[in-house]
Design a protein around this motif. Structure first.
Motif, PDB file in Angstrom:
ATOM      1  N   MET A 237      95.677 -80.215-140.424  1.00  0.00           N
ATOM      2  CA  MET A 237      95.572 -80.790-139.088  1.00  0.00           C
ATOM      3  C   MET A 237      95.706 -82.304-139.193  1.00  0.00           C
TER       4      MET A 237
ATOM      5  N   TYR B 144      97.883 -79.226-134.288  1.00  0.00           N
ATOM      6  CA  TYR B 144      97.163 -78.071-134.842  1.00  0.00           C
ATOM      7  C   TYR B 144      98.159 -76.940-135.018  1.00  0.00           C
TER       8      TYR B 144
ATOM      9  N   HIS C  20      84.626 -73.684-130.211  1.00  0.00           N
ATOM     10  CA  HIS C  20      84.818 -73.598-131.660  1.00  0.00           C
ATOM     11  C   HIS C  20      85.731 -72.423-131.990  1.00  0.00           C
TER      12      HIS C  20
ATOM     13  N   VAL D 112      93.055 -75.798-128.393  1.00  0.00           N
ATOM     14  CA  VAL D 112      91.639 -75.617-128.726  1.00  0.00           C
ATOM     15  C   VAL D 112      90.933 -76.964-128.698  1.00  0.00           C
ATOM     16  N   ARG D 113      89.618 -76.904-128.611  1.00  0.00           N
ATOM     17  CA  ARG D 113      88.828 -78.132-128.618  1.00  0.00           C
ATOM     18  C   ARG D 113      88.440 -78.533-130.042  1.00  0.00           C
ATOM     19  N   ASP D 114      87.617 -77.704-130.691  1.00  0.00           N
ATOM     20  CA  ASP D 114      87.100 -78.052-132.015  1.00  0.00           C
ATOM     21  C   ASP D 114      87.484 -76.984-133.033  1.00  0.00           C
ATOM     22  N   PRO D 115      88.591 -77.158-133.750  1.00  0.00           N
ATOM     23  CA  PRO D 115      88.964 -76.178-134.769  1.00  0.00           C
ATOM     24  C   PRO D 115      88.054 -76.286-135.988  1.00  0.00           C
TER      25      PRO D 115
ATOM     26  N   ASP E 293      94.632 -72.387-138.953  1.00  0.00           N
ATOM     27  CA  ASP E 293      95.615 -73.470-138.944  1.00  0.00           C
ATOM     28  C   ASP E 293      96.817 -73.116-139.824  1.00  0.00           C
TER      29      ASP E 293
ATOM     30  N   SER F  54      94.753 -79.688-130.817  1.00  0.00           N
ATOM     31  CA  SER F  54      93.294 -79.623-130.863  1.00  0.00           C
ATOM     32  C   SER F  54      92.716 -80.945-130.356  1.00  0.00           C
TER      33      SER F  54
ATOM     34  N   THR G  74      89.096 -78.987-123.256  1.00  0.00           N
ATOM     35  CA  THR G  74      89.525 -77.703-122.705  1.00  0.00           C
ATOM     36  C   THR G  74      88.745 -77.334-121.449  1.00  0.00           C
TER      37      THR G  74
END
Length: 370
Positions: A1, A20, A59, A82-85, A99, A111, A115
């Motif tokens: 990432m 991402y 998450h 996504v917000r928090d990978p 990922d 990412s 979201t």
């Protein structure tokens, strides 16, 4: 990432974040999924073909990816937001990171996006086209490409996701019945749920004719889920009408519910932002029971909730309804052996409230249905 990325909606709203998955550019219909788990099943659901999926759960990727939970031969989403990978996966079944899987299959994602704000925007304005890019920083340039991309309305997509050749999934134990499944975008768990009940599935390409279905010698036909606009699936509708004329029992889910609805004479329409997730409340009107169900649909059947309708195949009524918005979630024919639901009774990774529908299908095949 690593590296920056941008997401641009067709109304011009722009979100910035971090690359991402794969590097590049992608376009599709922006939709949100409210599931707290099951991201791998979501990604490999063919019904998400040409859609950019926004995960509302913050998450994503915590349990990594494995080779057992896939629902089809590949990841089908057009893009992923996504917000928090997860920085690293942590699960005994994990074989690689999400990922890495996205990158290996060429799926462009972003990412670090808010979201929550993006989902609220889509909920207020409706699902819309978007673009995600890791190669440009110019929102105006990306917006022009978004506006040139095809809309979901009018899209006939099942032929792009269906199996190229027929295959068979054998019953577990003794075979009680056999079913011909028209693959508009079938998920692997569906024939497995039928196999658990002694049903062997002959999975056929979406373009199969009524003669192809009958040639399998199957006791019934199953109409699978799949992507696209049911209003564009005229050939599939004609096939199902012919099967109904031949008195072949029919069970459909999701896209299959819409195809059966059209075959019975109902229209379909596009929902504002659709139902996508594993927490949708649906009432079975026959029993009054409320089920928490898994959904993935942006279109719905237009049928009256307050009465049965006389069709070319006899009386048909709405069997299930969504308690959030009164959307039709199922149909049942009273004079021919046919029923359908708009949601996913196979439901991996859950919930399993609707698994009884496969038992109801067995009852239909046994001739014990009402």
């Amino acid at each position: 990432m690593s590296g920056s990325a941008i997401l641009v909606l067709e109304d011009g709203r722009t979100f910035t974040g971090t690359a991402y998955g794969a590097v590049g550019e992608t376009f599709g219909e922006a939709v949100f999924n409210t599931g707290m788990t099951g991201y791998q099943e979501t990604l490999t659901d063919p019904s998400y073909h040409r859609q950019v999926v926004v995960q509302t759960a913050p998450h994503i990727g915590n349990t990594g990816v494995n080779d057992d939970d896939v629902e089809s031969r590949r990841i089908w989403v057009a893009g992923y937001v996504v917000r928090d990978p997860a920085r690293r996966p942590s699960n005994w079944r994990s074989q690689r990171s999400l990922d890495d899987d996205l990158a290996a299959q060429g799926v462009v994602g972003i990412s670090g996006v808010d979201t929550r704000a993006l989902t609220r925007h889509l909920r207020e304005r409706g699902a819309m086209r978007c673009g995600v890019s890791t190669t440009t920083t110019d929102p105006e340039a990306l917006l022009r490409k978004v506006l040139d991309s095809p809309p979901m309305t009018g899209a006939d997509l099942s032929a792009q996701v269906t199996t190229p050749e027929a295959y068979r999934v054998d019953a577990i134990g003794d075979t009680r019945f056999s079913v011909a499944a028209l693959d508009f975008g079938i998920k692997a768990m569906t024939p497995h749920r039928m196999a658990e009940r002694g049903i062997t599935s002959h999975v056929l390409p979406s373009t199969s004719s009524a003669d192809d279905v009958v040639a399998t010698g199957a006791d019934a036909v199953f109409l699978a889920n799949g992507p696209g606009d049911p209003a564009a699936a005229d050939d599939a509708v004609a096939t199902v009408r012919e099967l109904l004329r031949r008195e072949v029992p029919v069970f459909g889910i999701c896209f299959g519910n819409q195809i059966l609805g059209r075959a019975l004479g109902f229209g379909t329409y596009k929902l504002g932002y659709g139902h996508r997730g594993i927490n949708q409340p649906v009432q079975d009107r026959r029993t009054g029971k409320v089920e928490i169900t898994a959904h993935n649909h942006g279109f719905a059947v237009d049928a009256p909730l307050d009465r049965a309708v006389d069709t070319d195949f006899g009386a048909v009524e709405v069997s299930h309804v969504c308690l959030n918005d009164d959307v039709v979630e199922g149909l049942v024919a009273r004079d021919v052996r046919a029923f359908s639901v708009q949601y996913h009774p196979e439901a991996a990774a859950g919930p399993h409230d609707a698994a009884y529908l496969f038992d109801r299908f067995v009852e239909l095949l046994e001739g014990d249905s009402e």
